[in-house]
Design an enzyme around this catalytic site. Structure first.
Site, PDB file in Angstrom:
ATOM      1  N   LYS A  94       0.851  -1.181   0.000  1.00 46.55           N
ATOM      2  CA  LYS A  94       0.000   0.000   0.000  1.00 46.55           C
ATOM      3  C   LYS A  94       0.888   1.232   0.000  1.00 46.55           C
ATOM      4  O   LYS A  94       1.920   1.267   0.682  1.00 46.55           O
ATOM      5  CB  LYS A  94      -0.899  -0.015   1.239  1.00 46.55           C
ATOM      6  N   SER A 169      -9.411   1.633   2.232  1.00 46.84           N
ATOM      7  CA  SER A 169      -8.531   2.463   1.440  1.00 46.84           C
ATOM      8  C   SER A 169      -7.381   1.715   0.781  1.00 46.84           C
ATOM      9  O   SER A 169      -6.652   2.290  -0.028  1.00 46.84           O
ATOM     10  CB  SER A 169      -7.954   3.589   2.313  1.00 46.84           C
ATOM     11  N   SER A 193      -9.805  -0.713   6.281  1.00 44.13           N
ATOM     12  CA  SER A 193      -9.150  -0.515   4.991  1.00 44.13           C
ATOM     13  C   SER A 193      -8.419  -1.718   4.423  1.00 44.13           C
ATOM     14  O   SER A 193      -8.003  -1.688   3.273  1.00 44.13           O
ATOM     15  CB  SER A 193      -8.179   0.671   5.080  1.00 44.13           C
TER      16      SER A 193
END
Length: 514
Positions: A94, A169, A193
């Site tokens: 990420k 996310s 997320s």
């Protein structure tokens, strides 16, 4: 280079801090001037302790037409060892996770052009076990969204249906794993997320117990909510990656009373007996939110588990419905203090402070703060207002309430091996064709968090598995385990996966290339 404040700056600071007027400004300037040499000396002392950039690492932006679902931010091929427990495994990070020498944008205009000179602890551990870091995955603007539409790079599409959300996310991570671009990814989770994109992309995503996986070198949101964890296509791969990234890190103040030394992959070889699953009533039927098809798919999966011999019983935890409120208050005030007012790091904690990140956030706020997505701006406005208007009252109350919620889950988990509920109460929605008006943009960022956010506030381990498909889109089933017993949760998840995978027929993936 330190510069002493002007009289005008001192007056403005006094007003901002609510310290009134009528002060001896010249006297305070003299006092400040006398203190500044300490700051200069500290800079020279600390400079040698800051991590240095490694040799340049190759990275490239995906060429037009080669970026499936818009999930890659940068492609890399970083590998340091040929052997190890993850030898040859391709892993995406990420883009809130620092990979030294490779750009990190965290989905935001604030960090445009920023390149960290340090590796996050999880990166060091992955590389040490032979993994290949295949690139940085797109995430939402400062990770403040459970959808996949707020990144400065544009939306990430669902791998099963272009034009629909992949969840957020850790949006790029979920999509890349589902597409087979990588075998695993490392996501981060403060409100859901990891689990939300896992649910909407039909993969497995684990939010470990709070503190089990160190957060050093990852841009935080709120230090009592920050979690990092693995995402993959099966529970076994999640356990293998967790083996490597979990464990003590003296630079991370989040780590506390969590069991460390386990072989999570070996634990999966121990078949659990007589499993008891608590079907969490309050995770279903959210008024105005839950979709019947989602609830029924998860309930049908639970019925399959019962038919396979697991004891599945309903359990009620009324306080679960207030978990989203508890997390939201902690996040609003804590995230504003950490990310905006604290320039991406905040104060009052021991550990590694990457000053280059602080400086990049500060410069970005000054130059591009007006370009932040509405979900970030609304969070900052709300958090600053409530924190300064009510002197931190509600943050303290929310932290106290999180302990009550923790106890409520513990009481139920004393009777069950895991709790079961939908990860997200509804199906992936269509991506907007243009930026929504502020109220809708903010609402879409948070609606997906209702079932996931409570477990960020309490820190319990939670994992999302694929429960099946409705109208060609994945439905996520979440299992929640006892605090600090991630190995047991993974055993339960593996048993559930074995039952459900026998009947689930995934539709064909439909990647779109941008």
């Amino acid at each position: 280079m330190l510069h002493p404040p002007t009289l005008e700056e001192i007056a403005a600071i006094l007003a901002r801090l609510g310290l009134g007027v009528g002060h001896d400004l010249d006297g305070y300037r003299t006092a400040i001037d006398a203190a500044l040499p300490s700051f200069a000396r500290v800079e020279s002392l600390a400079r040698d302790g800051q991590l240095r950039a490694p040799p340049s690492r190759m990275r490239e932006r995906p060429a037009p037409g080669t970026n499936p679902t818009n999930a890659w931010y940068l492609r890399t091929s970083v590998r340091e060892h040929e052997t190890g427990s993850l030898a040859g495994m391709r892993i995406a990070l990420k883009d809130s996770i620092a990979l030294a020498g490779v750009g990190m944008r965290n989905g935001s205009p604030l960090l445009q052009g920023y390149t960290p000179e340090y590796d996050a602890t999880v990166v060091q551990r992955l590389l040490g076990e032979g993994a290949e870091i295949a690139g940085k995955a797109v995430c939402e603007d400062l990770c403040i969204s459970g959808a996949s539409e707020t990144s400065a790079q544009g939306p990430v599409h669902n791998p099963y249906r272009p034009g629909f959300s992949a969840g957020g996310s850790s949006s790029g991570c979920g999509s890349l794993v589902a597409l087979g671009e990588v075998e695993a990814a490392i996501g981060c989770d403060q409100g859901g997320s990891i689990r939300i994109p896992a649910a909407w992309c039909g993969i497995v995503g684990l939010k470990p117990t709070y503190g089990l996986v160190p957060y050093t070198g990852i841009m935080p949101i709120e230090r009592t909510l920050d979690h990092a964890g693995p995402m993959a296509r099966d529970v076994s791969t999640v356990a293998r990656v967790l083996n490597v990234i979990a464990g003590d890190d003296p630079l991370d103040p989040r780590q506390g009373r969590v069991a460390r030394e386990r072989d999570y992959a070996a634990d999966l070889e121990v078949a659990p007996r007589s499993l008891r699953i608590g079907l969490l009533d309050e995770g279903f039927g959210w008024p105005g939110l839950s979709e019947p098809a989602t609830d029924s798919t998860v309930r049908a999966a639970a019925a399959e588990l019962a038919a396979a011999g697991m004891a599945v019983e309903p359990v009620s935890i009324p306080l679960h419905r207030q978990g989203i409120d508890i997390m939201s208050v902690i996040s609003a005030e804590g995230a504003t203090s950490t990310m905006i007012e604290g320039f991406g790091q905040g104060n009052n904690w021991k550990g590694f402070h990457p000053v280059s990140l602080n400086e990049a956030v500060g410069r970005g706020l000054a130059a591009r703060g007006n370009k932040l997505y509405p979900s970030v701006v609304a969070l900052a406005l709300l958090g600053h207002y409530t924190r300064t208007r009510y002197f931190g009252r509600y943050y303290g109350l929310a932290q106290e309430a999180s302990r009550h919620l923790h106890s409520a889950y513990d009481s139920a988990l004393a009777r069950f091996d895991a709790l079961l509920l939908p990860t997200v109460p509804f199906q992936p929605w269509a991506l907007p064709t243009k930026r929504p008006e502020v109220p809708q943009a903010v609402s879409r960022a948070y609606l997906t968090l209702h079932n996931t956010a409570p477990f960020d506030a309490t820190g319990h381990p939670a994992i999302s598995l694929n429960a099946g498909f409705t109208d060609g889109l994945p439905v996520g089933l979440m299992l929640v385990g006892s605090y600090g017993r991630d190995h047991r949760l993974l055993q339960v998840a593996r048993a559930v996966e074995n039952v459900l995978s026998a009947t689930i027929q995934p539709p064909v993936l439909q990647p779109c290339y941008v």
